[in-house]
Design a protein around this motif. Structure first.
Motif, PDB file in Angstrom:
ATOM      1  N   ALA A 170     -16.641  -9.806 -10.314  1.00 26.86           N
ATOM      2  CA  ALA A 170     -17.451 -11.020 -10.277  1.00 26.86           C
ATOM      3  C   ALA A 170     -18.928 -10.676 -10.394  1.00 26.86           C
ATOM      4  O   ALA A 170     -19.674 -11.327 -11.138  1.00 26.86           O
ATOM      5  N   LEU A 171     -19.360  -9.655  -9.673  1.00 29.39           N
ATOM      6  CA  LEU A 171     -20.759  -9.237  -9.723  1.00 29.39           C
ATOM      7  C   LEU A 171     -21.141  -8.757 -11.117  1.00 29.39           C
ATOM      8  O   LEU A 171     -22.183  -9.148 -11.664  1.00 29.39           O
ATOM      9  N   THR A 214     -19.703  -9.480 -13.966  1.00 27.69           N
ATOM     10  CA  THR A 214     -19.666 -10.599 -14.904  1.00 27.69           C
ATOM     11  C   THR A 214     -20.905 -11.463 -14.752  1.00 27.69           C
ATOM     12  O   THR A 214     -21.481 -11.920 -15.743  1.00 27.69           O
ATOM     13  N   ALA A 215     -21.360 -11.660 -13.509  1.00 27.27           N
ATOM     14  CA  ALA A 215     -22.558 -12.466 -13.288  1.00 27.27           C
ATOM     15  C   ALA A 215     -23.806 -11.751 -13.793  1.00 27.27           C
ATOM     16  O   ALA A 215     -24.691 -12.375 -14.377  1.00 27.27           O
ATOM     17  N   VAL A 216     -23.889 -10.430 -13.591  1.00 27.92           N
ATOM     18  CA  VAL A 216     -25.079  -9.672 -13.983  1.00 27.92           C
ATOM     19  C   VAL A 216     -25.135  -9.456 -15.495  1.00 27.92           C
ATOM     20  O   VAL A 216     -26.198  -9.607 -16.105  1.00 27.92           O
ATOM     21  N   GLY A 249     -23.801 -11.181 -17.807  1.00 28.11           N
ATOM     22  CA  GLY A 249     -23.969 -12.423 -18.546  1.00 28.11           C
ATOM     23  C   GLY A 249     -22.748 -12.872 -19.308  1.00 28.11           C
ATOM     24  O   GLY A 249     -21.626 -12.428 -19.071  1.00 28.11           O
ATOM     25  N   ASP A 250     -23.008 -13.778 -20.243  1.00 28.24           N
ATOM     26  CA  ASP A 250     -21.942 -14.411 -21.018  1.00 28.24           C
ATOM     27  C   ASP A 250     -21.383 -13.443 -22.044  1.00 28.24           C
ATOM     28  O   ASP A 250     -22.112 -12.729 -22.715  1.00 28.24           O
ATOM     29  N   ASN A 307     -16.028 -15.280 -21.134  1.00 25.86           N
ATOM     30  CA  ASN A 307     -16.482 -16.610 -20.740  1.00 25.86           C
ATOM     31  C   ASN A 307     -16.182 -17.647 -21.811  1.00 25.86           C
ATOM     32  O   ASN A 307     -16.024 -18.817 -21.506  1.00 25.86           O
ATOM     33  N   GLY A 314     -15.357 -20.879 -15.472  1.00 26.30           N
ATOM     34  CA  GLY A 314     -15.947 -19.588 -15.766  1.00 26.30           C
ATOM     35  C   GLY A 314     -15.248 -18.459 -15.040  1.00 26.30           C
ATOM     36  O   GLY A 314     -14.382 -18.656 -14.186  1.00 26.30           O
ATOM     37  N   VAL A 332     -16.774 -15.874 -13.169  1.00 31.91           N
ATOM     38  CA  VAL A 332     -17.304 -15.467 -11.870  1.00 31.91           C
ATOM     39  C   VAL A 332     -16.610 -16.209 -10.730  1.00 31.91           C
ATOM     40  O   VAL A 332     -16.121 -15.571  -9.781  1.00 31.91           O
TER      41      VAL A 332
END
Length: 107
Positions: free
Chosen positions: A38-39, A41-43, A45-46, A50, A63, A65
């Motif tokens: 999750a981290l 994927t969030a950092v 980006g797309d 996604n 999404g 995350v």
């Protein structure tokens, strides 16, 4: 079919104990793995992943995350069980897992 007196019974029991031990560790590995995913994927980006989850973009849970965070939360039972066993074993009551580990290491 093997009977309890069969020479293969201890080997079969050892295999089952090893499988349970491996399953316990895999259960513990799931929560931090999904949290890291999750981290990342969030950092990072797309990406293409996604795009696959693009249908739910209007939703709060859309999404990758949120999906990884939910998977991490659902797999946290193994960690909660481990913490609970350790907190109760601080006193006189040791968990059965810890008693078996002590018995194996002493004998």
């Amino acid at each position: 079919m093997t009977s309890p007196l069969s020479p293969t019974a201890p080997a079969r029991r050892d295999g089952m104990v090893a499988a349970r031990h491996l399953a316990r560790w895999l259960g513990l590995a799931a929560t931090p793995t999904f949290a890291v995913m999750a981290l990342l994927t969030a950092v990072l980006g797309d990406g293409a992943a996604n795009m696959l989850c693009g249908a739910g973009q209007g939703s709060l849970l859309g999404g990758m995350v949120p999906m990884y965070l939910l998977m991490s939360a659902f797999h946290s039972a193994a960690w909660l069980r481990l913490i609970s066993n350790r907190s109760t074993s601080a006193g006189v009551n040791a968990s059965s897992f810890e008693r078996r580990a002590r018995a194996r290491s002493s004998g």
